[in-house]
Design a protein around this motif. Sequence first.
Motif, PDB file in Angstrom:
ATOM      1  N   ASP A 130       2.840  12.165   1.606  1.00  8.97           N
ATOM      2  CA  ASP A 130       2.407  10.860   1.144  1.00  8.97           C
ATOM      3  C   ASP A 130       3.199   9.801   1.902  1.00  8.97           C
ATOM      4  OD1 ASP A 130       4.924  10.993   0.047  1.00  8.97           O
ATOM      5  OD2 ASP A 130       4.268  11.125  -2.028  1.00  8.97           O
TER       6      ASP A 130
ATOM      7  N   HIS B 220      -1.830  13.828   0.754  1.00  9.06           N
ATOM      8  CA  HIS B 220      -2.990  14.284   1.513  1.00  9.06           C
ATOM      9  C   HIS B 220      -2.516  15.183   2.648  1.00  9.06           C
ATOM     10  CE1 HIS B 220      -1.432  10.816   3.707  1.00  9.06           C
ATOM     11  NE2 HIS B 220      -2.049  11.253   4.786  1.00  9.06           N
TER      12      HIS B 220
ATOM     13  N   MET C 167      -6.911   5.373   0.532  1.00  7.17           N
ATOM     14  CA  MET C 167      -6.103   6.124   1.476  1.00  7.17           C
ATOM     15  C   MET C 167      -5.373   5.221   2.462  1.00  7.17           C
ATOM     16  SD  MET C 167      -4.988   9.045   2.557  1.00  7.17           S
ATOM     17  CE  MET C 167      -6.031  10.217   1.705  1.00  7.17           C
ATOM     18  N   ILE C 168      -6.083   4.291   3.091  1.00 11.86           N
ATOM     19  CA  ILE C 168      -5.465   3.490   4.148  1.00 11.86           C
ATOM     20  C   ILE C 168      -5.546   1.981   3.917  1.00 11.86           C
ATOM     21  CG2 ILE C 168      -5.796   5.263   5.907  1.00 11.86           C
ATOM     22  CD1 ILE C 168      -8.159   3.666   6.940  1.00 11.86           C
TER      23      ILE C 168
ATOM     24  N   TYR D 276       8.743   9.061   2.455  1.00 15.43           N
ATOM     25  CA  TYR D 276       7.619   9.980   2.257  1.00 15.43           C
ATOM     26  C   TYR D 276       8.121  11.344   1.820  1.00 15.43           C
ATOM     27  CZ  TYR D 276       8.841  12.007   6.822  1.00 15.43           C
ATOM     28  OH  TYR D 276       9.503  12.618   7.854  1.00 15.43           O
TER      29      TYR D 276
ATOM     30  N   HIS E 153       0.828  -1.204   0.000  1.00 16.77           N
ATOM     31  CA  HIS E 153       0.000   0.000   0.000  1.00 16.77           C
ATOM     32  C   HIS E 153       0.863   1.255   0.000  1.00 16.77           C
ATOM     33  CE1 HIS E 153      -3.293   2.721   0.824  1.00 16.77           C
ATOM     34  NE2 HIS E 153      -2.627   3.216   1.849  1.00 16.77           N
TER      35      HIS E 153
ATOM     36  N   TYR F  75       0.392   5.535   0.383  1.00 20.25           N
ATOM     37  CA  TYR F  75      -0.503   6.639   0.685  1.00 20.25           C
ATOM     38  C   TYR F  75      -0.462   7.675  -0.437  1.00 20.25           C
ATOM     39  CZ  TYR F  75      -1.203   5.447   5.641  1.00 20.25           C
ATOM     40  OH  TYR F  75      -1.560   4.842   6.816  1.00 20.25           O
TER      41      TYR F  75
END
Length: 266
Positions: A74, A33, A253-254, A50, A28, A30
């Motif tokens: 992110d 945001h 998102m998660i 990130y 995953h 992100y």
Amino acid sequence: MVGQADVTAWRPTVPGLREVFHARFGDHAYPRHTHDAWTLLIVDEGAVRYDLDRHEHGALGTMVTLLPPDVAHDGRSVRPRGFRKRVLYLDRELIGDELIGRAVDHPDHADPMLRDRIDLLHTTLATRGEPLEAESRLALIVDRLQGRLVLGSGPNRPPAPRPGLAGTLRDLLDARLPDDIGLAEAAARLHAHPVHLVRAFTREIGMPPHRYLIGRRIDLARGYLLAGHGPAEAAALSGFYDQSHLARHLRRMIGVPPRRYARGPA
């Protein structure tokens, strides 16, 4: 396990602490945001790369990472097998907006004592320990974070002012939550050409207006889910068309749908 996500999230009865979030992610990533809260995280397995305010950083197992509110970021795994992390979302007043600029410049902290204190707080919260113990541990953590930010190397850059046109549009979007506002109406109210408005927002905030709005709605929905509302009700209250609309964006998102999100510790 790669490709799967396992999330545990709950809202403890500790003043200033909005949410506890424990997650194990495989592949995953992100999307960019923002949050209206301080994000305090530690990584227990793997490593996270990130971007914060368009600068690349890394969150490692020995580090403490503090991401400030309102600043786009992110996240993605550095290693193929993913990562496991624990996060505390703190009210922005707990640390103070005056330290946002410092946190943008210095989000990662090599502080074993601070990391140990955060680990102990997570243990206290997960085992439903005494509220006074959790509040005391949180107070010590906040005090140490503030000290590190204030005394960190380099000038204390003040928080970036909300940019003129982009900041005004962000204020307008926040004020209308959970409702939407059309681009034509926003442009008319702000006396700007729609294209210029979108470009200015994307350049200054780090994402287009619609993506910012979706992120803010996801934050609202997370709060409603943690408060005990069902997925359909949380979707309606936070401005999504229906439960499937919320599920699609929450999963992006998660990594998990609403029904797997608001699960507290066993």
